[in-house]
Design a protein around this motif. Structure first.
Motif, short mmCIF file in Angstrom:
data_model
loop_
_atom_site.label_atom_id
_atom_site.label_comp_id
_atom_site.label_asym_id
_atom_site.label_seq_id
_atom_site.Cartn_x
_atom_site.Cartn_y
_atom_site.Cartn_z
N SER A 136 -7.81 11.30 5.16
CA SER A 136 -8.40 10.28 6.39
C SER A 136 -8.08 8.95 6.15
N GLU A 137 -8.17 8.51 4.87
CA GLU A 137 -7.89 7.28 4.54
C GLU A 137 -6.49 7.02 4.54
N GLY A 138 -5.62 8.06 4.28
CA GLY A 138 -4.22 7.92 4.32
C GLY A 138 -3.75 7.44 5.70
N GLN A 139 -4.20 8.15 6.72
CA GLN A 139 -4.00 8.18 8.23
C GLN A 139 -4.40 6.71 8.57
N LYS A 140 -5.54 6.41 8.25
CA LYS A 140 -5.74 5.00 8.66
C LYS A 140 -5.23 3.83 8.05
N VAL A 141 -4.85 3.98 6.70
CA VAL A 141 -3.93 3.03 6.11
C VAL A 141 -2.45 3.05 6.53
N MET A 142 -1.90 4.20 6.96
CA MET A 142 -0.67 4.15 7.69
C MET A 142 -0.54 3.75 8.87
N GLU A 143 -1.68 3.91 9.85
CA GLU A 143 -1.72 3.19 11.17
C GLU A 143 -1.72 1.60 10.94
N SER A 144 -2.33 1.45 10.11
CA SER A 144 -2.53 -0.38 9.75
C SER A 144 -0.96 -0.85 9.49
N MET A 145 -0.35 0.02 8.62
CA MET A 145 0.95 -0.31 8.19
C MET A 145 1.86 -0.28 9.34
N LEU A 146 1.71 0.57 9.94
CA LEU A 146 2.48 0.70 11.39
C LEU A 146 2.47 -0.36 12.30
N GLN A 147 1.03 -1.05 12.40
CA GLN A 147 0.95 -2.03 13.28
C GLN A 147 1.35 -3.24 12.76
N SER A 148 1.36 -3.35 11.32
CA SER A 148 1.89 -4.54 10.70
C SER A 148 3.31 -4.63 10.67
N ASN A 149 3.86 -3.70 10.48
CA ASN A 149 5.49 -3.59 9.87
C ASN A 149 6.15 -3.17 11.15
N GLY A 150 5.62 -2.68 12.21
CA GLY A 150 6.54 -2.19 13.28
C GLY A 150 7.58 -1.34 12.97
N GLY A 151 8.82 -1.49 13.37
CA GLY A 151 9.81 -0.54 13.29
C GLY A 151 10.64 -0.88 11.83
N GLY A 175 20.18 6.97 1.11
CA GLY A 175 21.50 6.54 0.60
C GLY A 175 21.32 5.25 -0.32
N GLY A 176 20.28 5.15 -0.84
CA GLY A 176 20.23 3.91 -1.78
C GLY A 176 19.52 2.79 -1.14
N GLU A 177 19.28 2.65 0.26
CA GLU A 177 18.81 1.66 1.10
C GLU A 177 17.67 2.00 1.97
N GLY A 178 16.65 1.02 2.16
CA GLY A 178 15.53 1.30 3.02
C GLY A 178 14.27 0.46 2.76
N ASN A 179 13.39 0.27 3.46
CA ASN A 179 12.06 -0.15 3.52
C ASN A 179 11.17 0.98 3.09
N ILE A 180 10.22 0.88 2.24
CA ILE A 180 9.33 1.90 1.87
C ILE A 180 7.91 1.31 2.09
N VAL A 181 6.91 2.21 2.37
CA VAL A 181 5.57 1.83 2.18
C VAL A 181 4.92 2.79 1.29
#
Length: 319
Positions: free
Chosen positions: A202-217, A154-160
């Motif tokens: 594998s790198e995508g998973q590792k990076v996403m894990e880090s982003m989830l820890q840094s950016n929470g919900g 809907g045109g709104e949101g935070n993206i990684v």
């Protein structure tokens, strides 16, 4: 007599080696030999591309010298120089990076060996350093991914963003296209983090894990530059106790079988096709060059778009 035997053996060995030149079979002294420099061959997209080009060479009766740079630009540079020294007639090149291959292109030009770029660009001048580029419109791919995501959220949101290999033309263009669309049509959507996953699961998973820890919900969506990283991100999202494509929407590029299955399973939202089946196009160009005909300096592939409406329909065609 021994001298004559030695001379005979020398010429016999030379004939055998000449006959073995190329991985697709020999046609004798008149054989046209194509050198194919693959940047790496370690994921479904690259494997499908390699098979397409090598199979087409064999089917059409061309010799082929094949090398895998294993993700190393210096190794790819050296491999191209070796191909030129071996006397190949054409070079088909999937560049590891946009910059860094200048010396090899210069050597090819001086040896009068036409270079055909496939799927990625490298620094050089069309008509001088290379004959043509065959591939997708990567900027458009990024725009199509952004358009779908903007409609979905809907045109709104935070993206990684999980970006591809640093310095690769495809990663630069897919990032640019995605941002272009957001800037023009969805200014309330923001890329809050961007990091390379080097096009690897594998790198995508590792990076996403880090982003989830840094950016929470705070993450609403993932834009991955290829399906391998997107699937890695999906694994990270599930490991974090979240539901992919419900808690966090996932969009990607490539159109692999695994990605289409993830769409069918409800874990991925959409993926923009980036076809790896270059073989027929590559050898159509070579046939024209052999006939003395001119070719366009850019040959773009038309890519499909996959989401829940058609993923199952095209699953059996995917790689």
């Amino acid at each position: 007599m021994k001298r004559l035997q030695s001379i005979f053996i020398f010429f016999l060995l030379a004939a055998i080696l000449a006959g073995c030149r190329g991985s697709s079979g020999a046609k004798g002294e008149s054989e046209v030999v194509v050198g194919f420099s693959q940047m790496e061959n370690n994921n479904p997209w690259r494997i499908a591309q390699t098979e397409s080009i090598r199979n087409e060479a064999k089917e059409q009766g061309y010799g082929m010298v094949y090398t895998d740079a294993q993700g190393d630009t210096a190794q790819q540079l050296s491999a191209i120089e070796d191909m030129i020294a071996q006397g190949v007639d054409y070079i088909v090149l999937a560049p590891r990076e946009y910059k860094g291959l200048g010396p090899a292109l210069k050597s090819a030009r001086e040896a009068d060996v036409p270079v055909i770029f496939v799927d990625r660009m490298a620094e050089g001048k069309a008509g001088e350093d290379y004959v043509t580029f065959i591939g997708s419109d990567f900027i458009e791919q990024g725009e199509r991914a952004a358009e779908w995501l903007a409609e979905e959220l809907g045109g709104e949101g935070n993206i990684v963003e999980l970006s591809g290999t640093t310095g690769a033309s495809v990663a630069i263009d897919r990032a640019e296209g995605f941002r272009n669309y957001l800037n023009e049509h969805a200014s309330d959507m923001e890329i809050i983090a961007s990091q390379t996953g080097d096009f690897a699961r594998s790198e995508g998973q590792k990076v996403m894990e880090s982003m989830l820890q840094s950016n929470g919900g705070n993450i609403d969506a993932v834009y991955a530059h290829n399906d391998e990283m997107a699937i890695g991100a999906i694994n990270a999202i599930k490991s974090a106790g979240l539901t992919p494509n419900e808690d966090i929407t996932v969009v990607s590029v490539d159109g692999t079988k695994d990605a289409l299955q993830a769409i069918i399973d409800g874990e991925m939202g959409a993926t923009v096709e980036s076809s790896p089946f270059f073989g027929p196009l590559v050898f159509d160009v070579i046939e024209k060059l052999e006939a003395g005909e001119s070719v366009d300096t850019e040959i773009l592939i038309e890519d499909r778009f996959y989401d829940e409406n058609n993923a199952e329909e095209f699953l059996d065609e995917a790689y």
